[in-house]
Write a protein that holds these residues in place. Structure first.
Motif, PDB file in Angstrom:
ATOM      1  N   PRO A  94     -19.870  -5.826  -1.187  1.00  0.00           N
ATOM      2  CA  PRO A  94     -19.890  -6.270  -2.587  1.00  0.00           C
ATOM      3  C   PRO A  94     -20.947  -7.354  -2.839  1.00  0.00           C
ATOM      4  O   PRO A  94     -21.388  -8.037  -1.915  1.00  0.00           O
ATOM      5  CB  PRO A  94     -18.485  -6.834  -2.794  1.00  0.00           C
ATOM      6  N   LYS A  95     -21.328  -7.501  -4.110  1.00  0.00           N
ATOM      7  CA  LYS A  95     -22.252  -8.553  -4.532  1.00  0.00           C
ATOM      8  C   LYS A  95     -21.535  -9.466  -5.520  1.00  0.00           C
ATOM      9  O   LYS A  95     -20.570  -9.062  -6.179  1.00  0.00           O
ATOM     10  CB  LYS A  95     -23.491  -7.944  -5.212  1.00  0.00           C
ATOM     11  N   GLY A  96     -22.012 -10.679  -5.623  1.00  0.00           N
ATOM     12  CA  GLY A  96     -21.427 -11.609  -6.586  1.00  0.00           C
ATOM     13  C   GLY A  96     -22.048 -12.984  -6.448  1.00  0.00           C
ATOM     14  O   GLY A  96     -23.070 -13.162  -5.778  1.00  0.00           O
ATOM     15  N   GLN A  97     -21.422 -13.956  -7.080  1.00  0.00           N
ATOM     16  CA  GLN A  97     -21.892 -15.343  -6.974  1.00  0.00           C
ATOM     17  C   GLN A  97     -21.285 -15.999  -5.742  1.00  0.00           C
ATOM     18  O   GLN A  97     -20.087 -15.858  -5.481  1.00  0.00           O
ATOM     19  CB  GLN A  97     -21.491 -16.153  -8.208  1.00  0.00           C
ATOM     20  N   ILE A  98     -22.127 -16.691  -4.986  1.00  0.00           N
ATOM     21  CA  ILE A  98     -21.637 -17.497  -3.862  1.00  0.00           C
ATOM     22  C   ILE A  98     -22.301 -18.870  -3.921  1.00  0.00           C
ATOM     23  O   ILE A  98     -23.369 -19.031  -4.518  1.00  0.00           O
ATOM     24  CB  ILE A  98     -21.919 -16.830  -2.502  1.00  0.00           C
ATOM     25  N   LEU A  99     -21.651 -19.836  -3.336  1.00  0.00           N
ATOM     26  CA  LEU A  99     -22.203 -21.183  -3.263  1.00  0.00           C
ATOM     27  C   LEU A  99     -22.587 -21.451  -1.814  1.00  0.00           C
ATOM     28  O   LEU A  99     -21.719 -21.690  -0.972  1.00  0.00           O
ATOM     29  CB  LEU A  99     -21.169 -22.215  -3.733  1.00  0.00           C
ATOM     30  N   PRO A 100     -23.889 -21.386  -1.481  1.00  0.00           N
ATOM     31  CA  PRO A 100     -24.298 -21.622  -0.091  1.00  0.00           C
ATOM     32  C   PRO A 100     -23.896 -23.017   0.380  1.00  0.00           C
ATOM     33  O   PRO A 100     -23.714 -23.943  -0.428  1.00  0.00           O
ATOM     34  CB  PRO A 100     -25.824 -21.482  -0.136  1.00  0.00           C
ATOM     35  N   LYS A 101     -23.755 -23.154   1.677  1.00  0.00           N
ATOM     36  CA  LYS A 101     -23.358 -24.441   2.260  1.00  0.00           C
ATOM     37  C   LYS A 101     -24.333 -25.529   1.836  1.00  0.00           C
ATOM     38  O   LYS A 101     -25.565 -25.339   1.872  1.00  0.00           O
ATOM     39  CB  LYS A 101     -23.340 -24.323   3.784  1.00  0.00           C
ATOM     40  N   ASP A 102     -23.783 -26.647   1.419  1.00  0.00           N
ATOM     41  CA  ASP A 102     -24.539 -27.839   0.994  1.00  0.00           C
ATOM     42  C   ASP A 102     -25.283 -27.646  -0.318  1.00  0.00           C
ATOM     43  O   ASP A 102     -26.019 -28.550  -0.756  1.00  0.00           O
ATOM     44  CB  ASP A 102     -25.540 -28.285   2.082  1.00  0.00           C
ATOM     45  N   ALA A 103     -25.125 -26.486  -0.982  1.00  0.00           N
ATOM     46  CA  ALA A 103     -25.770 -26.285  -2.285  1.00  0.00           C
ATOM     47  C   ALA A 103     -24.869 -26.812  -3.395  1.00  0.00           C
ATOM     48  O   ALA A 103     -23.653 -26.956  -3.227  1.00  0.00           O
ATOM     49  CB  ALA A 103     -26.062 -24.802  -2.493  1.00  0.00           C
ATOM     50  N   THR A 104     -25.484 -27.101  -4.554  1.00  0.00           N
ATOM     51  CA  THR A 104     -24.714 -27.553  -5.719  1.00  0.00           C
ATOM     52  C   THR A 104     -24.667 -26.488  -6.805  1.00  0.00           C
ATOM     53  O   THR A 104     -23.871 -26.585  -7.731  1.00  0.00           O
ATOM     54  CB  THR A 104     -25.310 -28.844  -6.301  1.00  0.00           C
ATOM     55  N   GLU A 105     -25.546 -25.472  -6.703  1.00  0.00           N
ATOM     56  CA  GLU A 105     -25.581 -24.400  -7.682  1.00  0.00           C
ATOM     57  C   GLU A 105     -25.389 -23.055  -6.981  1.00  0.00           C
ATOM     58  O   GLU A 105     -25.886 -22.854  -5.865  1.00  0.00           O
ATOM     59  CB  GLU A 105     -26.936 -24.386  -8.415  1.00  0.00           C
ATOM     60  N   PRO A 106     -24.696 -22.118  -7.626  1.00  0.00           N
ATOM     61  CA  PRO A 106     -24.466 -20.818  -6.997  1.00  0.00           C
ATOM     62  C   PRO A 106     -25.701 -19.928  -7.052  1.00  0.00           C
ATOM     63  O   PRO A 106     -26.614 -20.155  -7.849  1.00  0.00           O
ATOM     64  CB  PRO A 106     -23.340 -20.227  -7.854  1.00  0.00           C
ATOM     65  N   ASP A 165     -16.754 -15.486   0.696  1.00  0.00           N
ATOM     66  CA  ASP A 165     -17.633 -16.451   0.021  1.00  0.00           C
ATOM     67  C   ASP A 165     -17.574 -16.288  -1.490  1.00  0.00           C
ATOM     68  O   ASP A 165     -17.581 -17.279  -2.230  1.00  0.00           O
ATOM     69  CB  ASP A 165     -19.073 -16.347   0.541  1.00  0.00           C
ATOM     70  N   ILE A 166     -17.478 -15.048  -1.969  1.00  0.00           N
ATOM     71  CA  ILE A 166     -17.314 -14.827  -3.415  1.00  0.00           C
ATOM     72  C   ILE A 166     -15.975 -15.406  -3.866  1.00  0.00           C
ATOM     73  O   ILE A 166     -15.879 -16.097  -4.889  1.00  0.00           O
ATOM     74  CB  ILE A 166     -17.401 -13.321  -3.742  1.00  0.00           C
ATOM     75  N   GLN A 167     -14.932 -15.152  -3.067  1.00  0.00           N
ATOM     76  CA  GLN A 167     -13.595 -15.629  -3.414  1.00  0.00           C
ATOM     77  C   GLN A 167     -13.521 -17.158  -3.449  1.00  0.00           C
ATOM     78  O   GLN A 167     -12.908 -17.746  -4.344  1.00  0.00           O
ATOM     79  CB  GLN A 167     -12.571 -15.075  -2.416  1.00  0.00           C
ATOM     80  N   LYS A 168     -14.163 -17.797  -2.488  1.00  0.00           N
ATOM     81  CA  LYS A 168     -14.076 -19.255  -2.398  1.00  0.00           C
ATOM     82  C   LYS A 168     -14.660 -19.925  -3.639  1.00  0.00           C
ATOM     83  O   LYS A 168     -14.158 -20.941  -4.109  1.00  0.00           O
ATOM     84  CB  LYS A 168     -14.806 -19.740  -1.141  1.00  0.00           C
ATOM     85  N   TRP A 169     -15.736 -19.328  -4.171  1.00  0.00           N
ATOM     86  CA  TRP A 169     -16.396 -19.917  -5.341  1.00  0.00           C
ATOM     87  C   TRP A 169     -15.609 -19.649  -6.625  1.00  0.00           C
ATOM     88  O   TRP A 169     -15.618 -20.452  -7.548  1.00  0.00           O
ATOM     89  CB  TRP A 169     -17.817 -19.356  -5.441  1.00  0.00           C
ATOM     90  N   GLU A 170     -14.891 -18.529  -6.694  1.00  0.00           N
ATOM     91  CA  GLU A 170     -14.282 -18.115  -7.956  1.00  0.00           C
ATOM     92  C   GLU A 170     -12.800 -18.440  -8.093  1.00  0.00           C
ATOM     93  O   GLU A 170     -12.278 -18.454  -9.212  1.00  0.00           O
ATOM     94  CB  GLU A 170     -14.447 -16.599  -8.135  1.00  0.00           C
TER      95      GLU A 170
END
Length: 424
Positions: free
Chosen positions: A185-197, A247-252
């Motif tokens: 699947p594709k979606g929004q993720i927040l990479p480690k140490d990033a502030t924007e998805p 990773d998608i789940q953690k952000w959403e």
């Protein structure tokens, strides 16, 4: 109802169909499914016996179901919903009749070439039309592990967890039959140490080892199912892989819970094993502390001793068993789940599917997800061919199995498998 009440469960029964000792599908099982032999338009109701599928439509053609007092057209349908709607008394009568017909010395033996198809000859289809799907979160070991990872400085379990079977309503349209390939699947993720998805294919793809039950009796809006009646509303069970994009789940997931991280696919085993067949494997549930509210209190045994295994197989490589767990560990049982589900008056329908949530055991060999097995990526999972994994890679295949075993009989579910293809 006690185990000896069901004649079809008698461990002494022998079938004229040869069944190997290690088969999931002896005459004491007789799970229901939907199969076809020529094309999907040909799909109809079958029962599994050993390495064969028994064609129930053909049994009806031979007038072998004449003592079953209902419209046999249900056996020609391409989903089990119309058969299930006939009610528990008719499921039981059908299973008992099939058991009689398959026993050594039965008149059916002379028709065997007409009614039995090798499993190699058939295509399996979704056994039910799933109207609604609910996913619970009922393993205390799994919930504790996840809580420790996500809230290292807080309580592993949130205050409500020991009081209610926590769950959420998921997407029914993406539940698929074993053997269906899954695209990453594709979606929004927040990479480690990033502030924007960022928008990206999932990087932390996971399985969740679950079982699911199929609702066998509908209710009207506003009505509730009591704990003593709950199992009368359950037709049977399947093994359930609830794929998860961590990773998608953690952000959403804050504040409303899972969405795109879970809705892209869930895979099920094709054969629905009835609760009647599982009767000899009932066990007590874990002790619940604190004491639950009255509507969730029960007297009988509602857990089942079902061994569970997960294999990971890289493309062209050897399968490695990476988890061995058991359904008996479930803190919240199916009767409690269904009772809680309906206590607010939510109506349920035949064919609805309710999954257990990830089933983890007491130690790290029994963890039911890669999130736990790799402890959120801190540890590596070693494969037989020398490879390593922290999460699922493209072209990996995940295979889950479930079976019960005692001194006299093995009752199994077969397997649910799915291969992960690259993101589209």
């Amino acid at each position: 109802m006690s185990a000896h009440t069901f004649k079809a469960n008698n461990p002494a029964l022998k079938s004229f169909v040869e069944v190997s000792k290690d088969s999931d599908f002896p005459i004491q099982n007789l799970p229901f499914g939907i199969f076809s032999t020529d094309n999907a338009q040909d799909a109809r109701v079958g029962v599994r016996i050993g390495d064969f599928v028994l064609d129930l439509a053909e049994l009806s053609e031979l007038n072998l179901f004449d003592n079953l007092d209902f419209d046999h057209s249900v056996f020609y349908e391409n989903v089990l919903n119309p058969f299930i709607e006939l009610g528990q008394q008719n499921w039981r009568a059908t299973r008992e009749k099939i058991s009689e017909l398959l026993q050594a010395g039965s008149d059916l033996e002379r028709h065997k070439d007409k009614v039995l198809f090798s499993i190699e000859q058939v295509t399996m289809h979704m056994p039910v039309k799933v109207g609604d799907y609910t996913d619970f979160y009922s393993s205390i070991e799994h919930a504790t592990n996840v809580g420790k990872m996500f809230r290292p400085n807080g309580d592993a379990l949130l205050p409500n967890w020991r009081h209610i079977p926590v769950g959420y309503h998921g997407r029914a349209s993406s539940i698929v039959i074993s053997g269906t390939d899954i695209h990453r699947p594709k979606g929004q993720i927040l990479p480690k140490d990033a502030t924007e998805p960022i928008f990206s294919p999932c990087r932390l793809l996971d399985f969740e080892l679950e079982m699911a039950f199929i609702v066998g009796k509908s209710t009207a809006l506003g009505n509730s199912v009591s704990i003593s009646e709950a199992e009368n509303h359950i037709f049977g069970m399947v093994v359930f892989n609830d794929w998860s994009a961590r990773d998608i789940q953690k952000w959403e997931y804050v504040p409303l819970g899972p969405f795109l991280g879970k809705s892209f696919a869930s895979s099920i085993s094709p054969w629905i094993v009835t609760l009647d067949a599982l009767e000899p494997f009932r066990v007590a549930s874990p002790e619940q502390d604190p004491e639950v509210l009255d509507y969730l209190k029960y007297e009988e045994k509602h857990n089942f001793d079902i061994n569970l295994e997960v294999d990971l197989m890289p493309e062209g490589g050897e399968a490695t068993t990476i988890s061995k767990s058991n359904f008996k560990y479930m803190y919240w049982n199916m009767a409690q789940q269904l009772t809680h589900h309906t206590v607010n008056g939510c109506n349920i329908n035949v064919g609805d599917m309710c999954a257990s949530g990830t089933i983890s055991g007491k130690d790290e060999t029994a963890y039911g997800s890669m999130l736990e097995l790799s402890w959120a990526g801190k540890n590596t999972i070693n494969l037989k061919d020398g490879g390593e994994r922290k999460f699922i890679q493209d072209n990996d295949t995940i295979v889950m199995r479930g079976f019960c075993q005692n001194d006299s009989v093995r009752i199994g579910f077969g397997e649910v498998s799915g291969k992960v293809l690259p993101a589209k």
